[in-house]
Design a protein around this motif. Structure first.
Motif, PDB file in Angstrom:
ATOM      1  N   ARG A  59      71.437  47.287   2.389  1.00  0.00           N
ATOM      2  CA  ARG A  59      70.482  47.396   3.492  1.00  0.00           C
ATOM      3  C   ARG A  59      71.204  47.540   4.832  1.00  0.00           C
ATOM      4  O   ARG A  59      70.772  48.297   5.706  1.00  0.00           O
ATOM      5  CB  ARG A  59      69.558  46.181   3.515  1.00  0.00           C
ATOM      6  CG  ARG A  59      68.574  46.179   2.361  1.00  0.00           C
ATOM      7  CD  ARG A  59      67.635  45.019   2.440  1.00  0.00           C
ATOM      8  NE  ARG A  59      66.712  45.030   1.316  1.00  0.00           N
ATOM      9  CZ  ARG A  59      65.692  44.211   1.193  1.00  0.00           C
ATOM     10  NH1 ARG A  59      65.443  43.301   2.112  1.00  0.00           N
ATOM     11  NH2 ARG A  59      64.907  44.286   0.135  1.00  0.00           N
ATOM     12  N   ILE A  60      72.296  46.808   4.997  1.00  0.00           N
ATOM     13  CA  ILE A  60      73.080  46.913   6.237  1.00  0.00           C
ATOM     14  C   ILE A  60      73.665  48.318   6.356  1.00  0.00           C
ATOM     15  O   ILE A  60      73.642  48.930   7.420  1.00  0.00           O
ATOM     16  CB  ILE A  60      74.190  45.832   6.264  1.00  0.00           C
ATOM     17  CG1 ILE A  60      73.550  44.453   6.428  1.00  0.00           C
ATOM     18  CG2 ILE A  60      75.205  46.106   7.364  1.00  0.00           C
ATOM     19  CD1 ILE A  60      74.504  43.295   6.210  1.00  0.00           C
ATOM     20  N   ARG A  61      74.174  48.849   5.237  1.00  0.00           N
ATOM     21  CA  ARG A  61      74.739  50.207   5.245  1.00  0.00           C
ATOM     22  C   ARG A  61      73.665  51.227   5.620  1.00  0.00           C
ATOM     23  O   ARG A  61      73.892  52.104   6.443  1.00  0.00           O
ATOM     24  CB  ARG A  61      75.329  50.534   3.868  1.00  0.00           C
ATOM     25  CG  ARG A  61      76.094  51.868   3.845  1.00  0.00           C
ATOM     26  CD  ARG A  61      76.435  52.308   2.444  1.00  0.00           C
ATOM     27  NE  ARG A  61      75.268  52.649   1.632  1.00  0.00           N
ATOM     28  CZ  ARG A  61      74.486  53.715   1.798  1.00  0.00           C
ATOM     29  NH1 ARG A  61      74.719  54.569   2.768  1.00  0.00           N
ATOM     30  NH2 ARG A  61      73.457  53.946   0.999  1.00  0.00           N
ATOM     31  N   GLN A  62      72.464  51.084   5.050  1.00  0.00           N
ATOM     32  CA  GLN A  62      71.371  52.013   5.345  1.00  0.00           C
ATOM     33  C   GLN A  62      70.939  51.922   6.809  1.00  0.00           C
ATOM     34  O   GLN A  62      70.581  52.923   7.417  1.00  0.00           O
ATOM     35  CB  GLN A  62      70.171  51.735   4.432  1.00  0.00           C
ATOM     36  CG  GLN A  62      70.403  52.135   2.996  1.00  0.00           C
ATOM     37  CD  GLN A  62      69.245  51.715   2.088  1.00  0.00           C
ATOM     38  OE1 GLN A  62      68.301  51.061   2.514  1.00  0.00           O
ATOM     39  NE2 GLN A  62      69.332  52.089   0.822  1.00  0.00           N
ATOM     40  N   ALA A  63      70.981  50.718   7.362  1.00  0.00           N
ATOM     41  CA  ALA A  63      70.580  50.543   8.764  1.00  0.00           C
ATOM     42  C   ALA A  63      71.630  51.109   9.708  1.00  0.00           C
ATOM     43  O   ALA A  63      71.312  51.482  10.838  1.00  0.00           O
ATOM     44  CB  ALA A  63      70.352  49.060   9.066  1.00  0.00           C
ATOM     45  N   GLY A  64      72.877  51.155   9.257  1.00  0.00           N
ATOM     46  CA  GLY A  64      73.935  51.720  10.073  1.00  0.00           C
ATOM     47  C   GLY A  64      74.310  50.870  11.278  1.00  0.00           C
ATOM     48  O   GLY A  64      74.720  51.406  12.308  1.00  0.00           O
ATOM     49  N   ASP A  87      76.013  46.855  12.658  1.00  0.00           N
ATOM     50  CA  ASP A  87      76.922  45.761  12.352  1.00  0.00           C
ATOM     51  C   ASP A  87      76.200  44.678  11.537  1.00  0.00           C
ATOM     52  O   ASP A  87      75.014  44.431  11.740  1.00  0.00           O
ATOM     53  CB  ASP A  87      77.420  45.189  13.693  1.00  0.00           C
ATOM     54  CG  ASP A  87      78.294  43.985  13.516  1.00  0.00           C
ATOM     55  OD1 ASP A  87      77.806  42.872  13.765  1.00  0.00           O
ATOM     56  OD2 ASP A  87      79.464  44.165  13.134  1.00  0.00           O
ATOM     57  N   GLN A  88      76.921  44.036  10.625  1.00  0.00           N
ATOM     58  CA  GLN A  88      76.334  43.004   9.763  1.00  0.00           C
ATOM     59  C   GLN A  88      75.703  41.874  10.578  1.00  0.00           C
ATOM     60  O   GLN A  88      74.574  41.464  10.304  1.00  0.00           O
ATOM     61  CB  GLN A  88      77.397  42.422   8.826  1.00  0.00           C
ATOM     62  CG  GLN A  88      76.873  41.280   7.960  1.00  0.00           C
ATOM     63  CD  GLN A  88      77.909  40.766   6.985  1.00  0.00           C
ATOM     64  OE1 GLN A  88      78.622  41.544   6.372  1.00  0.00           O
ATOM     65  NE2 GLN A  88      78.001  39.470   6.847  1.00  0.00           N
ATOM     66  N   SER A  89      76.416  41.370  11.571  1.00  0.00           N
ATOM     67  CA  SER A  89      75.873  40.285  12.396  1.00  0.00           C
ATOM     68  C   SER A  89      74.600  40.718  13.112  1.00  0.00           C
ATOM     69  O   SER A  89      73.621  39.976  13.172  1.00  0.00           O
ATOM     70  CB  SER A  89      76.915  39.827  13.415  1.00  0.00           C
ATOM     71  OG  SER A  89      77.990  39.206  12.760  1.00  0.00           O
ATOM     72  N   GLU A  90      74.616  41.929  13.648  1.00  0.00           N
ATOM     73  CA  GLU A  90      73.438  42.431  14.352  1.00  0.00           C
ATOM     74  C   GLU A  90      72.261  42.557  13.392  1.00  0.00           C
ATOM     75  O   GLU A  90      71.135  42.177  13.705  1.00  0.00           O
ATOM     76  CB  GLU A  90      73.761  43.794  14.976  1.00  0.00           C
ATOM     77  CG  GLU A  90      72.652  44.351  15.834  1.00  0.00           C
ATOM     78  CD  GLU A  90      73.026  45.686  16.471  1.00  0.00           C
ATOM     79  OE1 GLU A  90      72.112  46.321  17.013  1.00  0.00           O
ATOM     80  OE2 GLU A  90      74.205  46.083  16.408  1.00  0.00           O
ATOM     81  N   TYR A  91      72.522  43.087  12.190  1.00  0.00           N
ATOM     82  CA  TYR A  91      71.459  43.253  11.198  1.00  0.00           C
ATOM     83  C   TYR A  91      70.866  41.895  10.811  1.00  0.00           C
ATOM     84  O   TYR A  91      69.642  41.731  10.781  1.00  0.00           O
ATOM     85  CB  TYR A  91      72.003  43.957   9.949  1.00  0.00           C
ATOM     86  CG  TYR A  91      70.949  44.120   8.871  1.00  0.00           C
ATOM     87  CD1 TYR A  91      70.113  45.225   8.859  1.00  0.00           C
ATOM     88  CD2 TYR A  91      70.779  43.159   7.880  1.00  0.00           C
ATOM     89  CE1 TYR A  91      69.139  45.376   7.896  1.00  0.00           C
ATOM     90  CE2 TYR A  91      69.800  43.289   6.912  1.00  0.00           C
ATOM     91  CZ  TYR A  91      68.988  44.400   6.922  1.00  0.00           C
ATOM     92  OH  TYR A  91      68.013  44.538   5.972  1.00  0.00           O
TER      93      TYR A  91
END
Length: 112
Positions: free
Chosen positions: A31-36, A38-42
């Motif tokens: 999901r983080i990859r799809q959102a494009g 940063d992990q923390s931001e996501y």
């Protein structure tokens, strides 16, 4: 030109640790990859903007609790009699069946 310093209240100095399974971690990473982003931001976005729905455990029926209490008192009296006399009262079997029915009724009410 240097980036301006953040105000003390805006600094992100706290951490939240969460345990996940390997499958959950893979799903979150995808999901983080799809959102494009940063992990923390996501994760901040997901935690602060998602609406979480949950159901509270239903409270037990007060009448059922009262009946189970009465049965428990009777069961305790019969147990004392059985221990003192060395025999099991015949009402004990009927009482156990009644308890089982009430418990099943309570379970069915909790899980319709």
């Amino acid at each position: 030109m240097a980036r301006p310093s953040k105000r003390r209240d805006d600094l992100r100095r706290h951490f939240i640790r969460v345990r996940v399974t390997a499958a959950e971690l893979a799903q979150i990473a995808e999901r983080i990859r799809q959102a494009g982003i940063d992990q923390s931001e996501y994760l901040r976005w997901a935690a602060l903007s998602a609406r979480v729905e949950f159901s509270r455990t239903a409270t037990a029926d007060p009448m059922l609790i009262a009946e189970l209490n009465r049965i428990g008192v009777n069961l305790n009296q019969m147990t004392r009699t059985a221990n003192g006399a060395g025999r099991v009262p015949p009402e004990l079997s009927r009482l156990c069946e009644k308890i089982e029915k009430l418990v099943l009724r309570a379970v069915e009410a909790e899980n319709p």
